[in-house]
Design a protein around this motif. Structure first.
Motif, short mmCIF file in Angstrom:
data_model
loop_
_atom_site.label_atom_id
_atom_site.label_comp_id
_atom_site.label_asym_id
_atom_site.label_seq_id
_atom_site.Cartn_x
_atom_site.Cartn_y
_atom_site.Cartn_z
N VAL A 240 0.82 -1.21 0.00
CA VAL A 240 0.00 0.00 0.00
C VAL A 240 0.85 1.26 0.00
O VAL A 240 0.63 2.19 -0.79
CB VAL A 240 -0.96 0.00 1.21
N LEU A 241 1.83 1.31 0.89
CA LEU A 241 2.64 2.53 1.02
C LEU A 241 3.38 2.90 -0.27
O LEU A 241 3.31 4.06 -0.70
CB LEU A 241 3.62 2.38 2.18
N PRO A 242 4.08 1.95 -0.93
CA PRO A 242 4.74 2.32 -2.19
C PRO A 242 3.77 2.81 -3.26
O PRO A 242 4.08 3.74 -4.01
CB PRO A 242 5.41 1.00 -2.63
N MET A 243 2.58 2.21 -3.31
CA MET A 243 1.61 2.62 -4.32
C MET A 243 0.93 3.95 -3.96
O MET A 243 0.31 4.58 -4.82
CB MET A 243 0.55 1.53 -4.50
N LEU B 179 2.67 6.53 -2.72
CA LEU B 179 3.68 7.58 -2.74
C LEU B 179 3.28 8.83 -3.53
O LEU B 179 3.55 9.95 -3.09
CB LEU B 179 5.00 7.03 -3.27
N PRO B 180 2.66 8.69 -4.71
CA PRO B 180 2.26 9.92 -5.43
C PRO B 180 1.35 10.82 -4.60
O PRO B 180 1.54 12.04 -4.57
CB PRO B 180 1.52 9.37 -6.67
N GLY B 181 0.37 10.22 -3.91
CA GLY B 181 -0.52 11.02 -3.07
C GLY B 181 0.20 11.61 -1.87
O GLY B 181 -0.05 12.76 -1.49
N ILE B 182 1.11 10.84 -1.27
CA ILE B 182 1.86 11.33 -0.12
C ILE B 182 2.77 12.49 -0.52
O ILE B 182 2.90 13.49 0.20
CB ILE B 182 2.69 10.19 0.52
N ILE B 183 3.40 12.37 -1.70
CA ILE B 183 4.27 13.45 -2.19
C ILE B 183 3.46 14.71 -2.46
O ILE B 183 3.86 15.82 -2.06
CB ILE B 183 5.01 13.00 -3.47
N VAL B 184 2.33 14.56 -3.13
CA VAL B 184 1.48 15.73 -3.40
C VAL B 184 1.00 16.36 -2.10
O VAL B 184 1.02 17.58 -1.93
CB VAL B 184 0.28 15.34 -4.29
N GLY B 185 0.57 15.52 -1.15
CA GLY B 185 0.13 16.03 0.14
C GLY B 185 1.25 16.73 0.88
O GLY B 185 1.04 17.78 1.51
N SER B 186 2.46 16.19 0.81
CA SER B 186 3.61 16.80 1.47
C SER B 186 3.92 18.16 0.87
O SER B 186 4.25 19.12 1.59
CB SER B 186 4.84 15.89 1.35
N VAL B 187 3.83 18.26 -0.45
CA VAL B 187 4.06 19.55 -1.12
C VAL B 187 3.03 20.58 -0.67
O VAL B 187 3.35 21.74 -0.37
CB VAL B 187 4.03 19.38 -2.65
N LEU B 188 1.75 20.16 -0.62
CA LEU B 188 0.69 21.07 -0.19
C LEU B 188 0.90 21.54 1.25
O LEU B 188 0.75 22.73 1.55
CB LEU B 188 -0.67 20.38 -0.32
N VAL B 189 1.26 20.61 2.12
CA VAL B 189 1.46 20.97 3.53
C VAL B 189 2.68 21.87 3.69
O VAL B 189 2.62 22.89 4.38
CB VAL B 189 1.61 19.70 4.41
N PHE B 190 3.79 21.49 3.05
CA PHE B 190 5.02 22.27 3.21
C PHE B 190 4.86 23.69 2.68
O PHE B 190 5.21 24.66 3.35
CB PHE B 190 6.19 21.58 2.50
#
Length: 275
Positions: free
Chosen positions: A190-193, A195-206
């Motif tokens: 689940v986590l590797p798949m 990653l695109p959402g986590i990266i986008v979310g991280s960009v939005l938060v940062f």
């Protein structure tokens, strides 16, 4: 003919981008690098000033910590929501985004009532005898981080839920049938798949934490300036619009660099499509 039609459809959007994005950015950037000729003296002065650097470091620290905490809290929450029944999923998503429906000023004042010396936390701790004097929780970097996490955690959850919903349960079942337990299957499948959402979310938060103004101003006070509040001080209080433009340009550069770095990390970690 069709290609010409496609380009014509792009013209309104290009005009809007040029007038409302490109030109304002250039107007912000130009005074910082031109003074009777090309110069970087304004930026050199900024990075040589210890006071300015302390504000930059504080802003980066708050943004990084807030992003990490949002990833750690938002990812498992998003996974739980994505695996619920549709009726419960809709309710949980609505609860998750509820903080976004209230004004940031209202949310900040709520945290003032919680973190203040006569707030909920200090009152509770004093009543049960854990402390004798109120703790200084408000107008600190800690209070800014708490407010920032509360502000942007819903963005992380919503972004990651959108990705995890498309991950088939059969993949988890296949991993478990091969001997992996639930936790191992999550980290391996689940986590590797996601990653695109986590990266986008991280960009939005940062980027949101980096540029936030209301929360740091109300919860941090004047003693804990961040770049956004420092811009306001330079422009409105000191009247140094060029200095404010330098800070704004630095924020833009940092945002672009962070997006590039996160995309590089994502491409390194994302193994989909590899043999």
């Amino acid at each position: 003919m069709k290609n010409k039609l496609y380009w014509l459809l792009l013209v309104p959007g290009i005009i809007l981008l040029v007038f409302f994005l490109v030109i304002p950015i250039l107007n912000t950037l130009f005074p910082t690098v031109y003074d009777n000729g090309f110069t970087l003296s304004k930026y050199i002065e900024f990075f040589r000033d210890e006071y300015y650097l302390s504000i930059l470091i504080r802003t980066l620290k708050i943004s990084i910590i807030s992003t990490i905490v949002c990833v750690l809290l938002g990812t498992p929450t998003a996974y739980y929501i994505s695996r619920c029944d549709k009726k419960w999923r809709s309710l949980l998503i609505a609860i998750s985004i509820f903080p976004l429906l209230t004004n940031s000023v209202v949310r900040s004042f709520a945290w003032i009532n919680i973190l203040g010396k006569k707030g909920v936390i200090n009152t509770m701790l004093m009543k049960i005898g854990l402390i004798e004097e109120p703790l200084t929780l408000l107008y600190t970097e800690f209070s800014i981080i708490i407010g920032t996490i509360y502000l942007f955690l819903p963005l992380m959850i919503i972004t990651v839920v959108g990705v995890m919903e498309n991950i088939d349960n059969d993949m988890m079942e296949a991993a478990e049938s091969l001997g992996a337990n639930r936790i191992t299957a999550f980290f391996k499948v689940v986590l590797p798949m996601s990653l695109p959402g986590i990266i986008v979310g991280s960009v939005l938060v940062f980027t949101g934490a980096l540029t936030a103004y209301t929360t740091p101003q109300l919860l941090g006070g004047n003693k804990n300036l961040v770049l956004a509040t420092f811009i306001q001080q330079q422009a409105m209080s000191v009247g140094d619009w060029t200095g404010a433009s330098v800070i704004a340009t630095i924020m833009i550069i940092i945002t672009v660099l962070v997006i590039k770095i996160l995309n590089m990390i994502s491409s390194k970690l994302d193994k989909r499509g590899e043999d």
